[in-house]
Design an enzyme around this catalytic site. Structure first.
Site, short mmCIF file in Angstrom:
data_model
loop_
_atom_site.label_atom_id
_atom_site.label_comp_id
_atom_site.label_asym_id
_atom_site.label_seq_id
_atom_site.Cartn_x
_atom_site.Cartn_y
_atom_site.Cartn_z
N TYR A 19 -7.99 -34.50 -19.46
CA TYR A 19 -7.19 -34.44 -18.31
C TYR A 19 -6.98 -35.95 -17.47
O TYR A 19 -5.77 -36.11 -17.28
CB TYR A 19 -8.01 -33.76 -17.04
CG TYR A 19 -7.38 -33.74 -15.81
CD1 TYR A 19 -6.50 -33.00 -15.50
CD2 TYR A 19 -7.91 -34.40 -14.72
CE1 TYR A 19 -5.74 -32.74 -14.19
CE2 TYR A 19 -7.53 -34.60 -13.42
CZ TYR A 19 -6.28 -33.66 -13.30
OH TYR A 19 -5.92 -33.60 -11.81
N SER A 76 -3.44 -38.45 -10.81
CA SER A 76 -4.89 -38.36 -10.38
C SER A 76 -5.66 -39.62 -10.52
O SER A 76 -5.44 -40.45 -11.27
CB SER A 76 -5.61 -37.41 -11.26
OG SER A 76 -6.95 -37.44 -11.09
P1 NAD Z 1 -4.02 -25.91 -7.75
O1 NAD Z 1 -4.50 -25.28 -8.56
O2 NAD Z 1 -4.15 -25.49 -6.26
O3 NAD Z 1 -2.29 -25.95 -7.93
C1 NAD Z 1 -1.92 -26.23 -9.20
C2 NAD Z 1 -0.34 -25.50 -9.22
O4 NAD Z 1 0.13 -25.79 -10.55
C3 NAD Z 1 -0.55 -24.00 -9.04
O5 NAD Z 1 0.49 -23.77 -8.01
C4 NAD Z 1 -0.43 -23.46 -10.40
O6 NAD Z 1 0.24 -22.15 -10.31
C5 NAD Z 1 0.58 -24.51 -11.14
N1 NAD Z 1 0.53 -24.32 -12.55
C6 NAD Z 1 -0.33 -24.88 -13.16
N2 NAD Z 1 -0.05 -24.55 -14.50
C7 NAD Z 1 1.17 -24.25 -14.62
C8 NAD Z 1 2.24 -23.64 -15.41
N3 NAD Z 1 1.76 -23.92 -17.01
N4 NAD Z 1 3.56 -23.39 -15.09
C9 NAD Z 1 3.79 -23.56 -13.86
N5 NAD Z 1 3.22 -23.75 -12.87
C10 NAD Z 1 1.58 -24.21 -13.17
O7 NAD Z 1 -4.27 -27.48 -7.83
P2 NAD Z 1 -3.99 -28.61 -6.57
O8 NAD Z 1 -5.28 -29.42 -6.68
O9 NAD Z 1 -3.21 -28.52 -5.71
O10 NAD Z 1 -3.23 -29.60 -7.91
C11 NAD Z 1 -1.69 -30.04 -7.78
C12 NAD Z 1 -1.75 -31.36 -8.66
O11 NAD Z 1 -2.68 -32.25 -8.18
C13 NAD Z 1 -2.18 -31.13 -10.11
O12 NAD Z 1 -1.11 -31.95 -10.81
C14 NAD Z 1 -3.47 -31.76 -10.22
O13 NAD Z 1 -3.90 -32.35 -11.38
C15 NAD Z 1 -3.29 -32.89 -9.08
N6 NAD Z 1 -4.74 -33.40 -8.68
C16 NAD Z 1 -5.42 -32.44 -7.95
C17 NAD Z 1 -6.68 -33.06 -7.50
C18 NAD Z 1 -7.69 -32.23 -6.65
O14 NAD Z 1 -8.82 -32.75 -6.33
N7 NAD Z 1 -7.38 -31.04 -6.13
C19 NAD Z 1 -7.00 -34.49 -7.51
C20 NAD Z 1 -6.07 -35.32 -8.37
C21 NAD Z 1 -4.96 -34.68 -8.86
#
Ligand code: NAD
Length: 247
Positions: free
Chosen positions: A156, A142
């Site tokens: 985080y 991130s």
């Molecule tokens: P999201 O919540 O839509 O997806 C997260 C996924 O991780 C989901 O499928 C969820 O079920 C799974 N997950 C969470 N905890 C879990 C566990 N204990 N066991 C198994 N699966 C688990 O979020 P996203 O935005 O698609 O995030 C995906 C990645 O991108 C994450 O690592 C997040 O930190 C990173 N990220 C997102 C953003 C943003 O702005 N959306 C920015 C930077 C980084």
């Protein structure tokens, strides 16, 4: 035996977009991993198959090492050839100042984002070695890893710093084995993660702040992940790529 892409956290957001677009990028088989959201994972699997690839639905809580090990044992039964991993499952936590980052909360964030991601990468490495066809991993970090996310979620941000450090070390350890390891740093991306972390209006408030003036989409992050996994990025390893609209 044919190539296999494993996407953790593929029930929603960036993971779902990456799995869905995998067929367009030459992946014939995709492991759609999920934690709790089986409906979301089934939707993703249906989209994967509508793009002409075969989907395998697998559940595991990535904060539980035994569950990860069991999942990779099942993946091994699929007789993977060349393996791709999108180490994507992750969580945020409610907005808080540093003084409010309790040990329980930090343990939860690190349990999924650091211990989970490290064990997923480790099990995947063992699988890649067992099948001996090389492969590529993309760890999802991130922009917060370099911004620190003050007054929001320093825990985080620190967990994603750990993901990046792991990427650097692992990439160097395995480069000579034909395994590439990179990370991606999404910025402010339109997914449900903000609402799940208790800030449903985060993008309304700060989505305009990147130099490009808007938040990104899950598809825009997926494009970068799929490029890093592909042979088009054959000389790219130990790299951390920003997908942040310039943030
Ligand atoms: P999201 O919540 O839509 O997806 C997260 C996924 O991780 C989901 O499928 C969820 O079920 C799974 N997950 C969470 N905890 C879990 C566990 N204990 N066991 C198994 N699966 C688990 O979020 P996203 O935005 O698609 O995030 C995906 C990645 O991108 C994450 O690592 C997040 O930190 C990173 N990220 C997102 C953003 C943003 O702005 N959306 C920015 C930077 C980084």
């Amino acid at each position: 035996m044919s190539d296999l892409l494993i996407v953790t956290g593929a029930s929603a957001g960036i993971g779902a977009a990456t799995a869905r677009m995998a067929g367009f990028n030459g992946w014939s088989r995709v492991v759609v991993h999920y934690g709790r959201d089986k409906d979301g994972a089934e939707d993703t699997a249906a989209m994967v198959e509508s793009m002409g690839a075969q989907a395998y639905l697998l559940q595991a809580d990535v904060s539980k090492p035994k569950a990860i090990e069991k999942m990779f044992a099942k993946i091994s039964e699929l007789k993977p050839g060349k393996i791709g991993l999108v180490n994507n499952a992750g969580i945020t936590a409610p907005t808080a100042s540093f003084a409010d980052l309790t040990p329980d909360r930090v343990a939860q964030v690190f349990g999924v984002n650091v211990f989970g991601a490290l064990e997923v990468a480790r099990q995947c490495l063992l699988l890649m070695r067992a099948w001996d066809k090389g492969g590529a991993m993309v760890n999802v970090s991130s922009a917060s890893a370099r911004l620190g996310s003050p007054h929001m979620y320093v825990d985080y941000a620190a967990s994603k710093g750990a993901v990046e450090t792991m990427t650097l070390g692992l990439a160097e350890e395995v480069a000579a084995e034909g395994i590439r390891v990179n990370a991606i740093r999404p910025g402010l991306i339109e997914t449900a993660i903000h609402a799940k972390g208790g800030a449903p209006d985060r993008l309304d408030q700060i989505g305009h702040t990147p130099p490009m003036g808007r938040p990104g989409t899950a598809d825009e992050v997926a494009e970068a992940i799929l490029w890093l996994l592909s042979d088009r990025a054959s000389y790219v390893t130990r790299t951390i790529m920003d997908v942040t609209g310039g943030r």
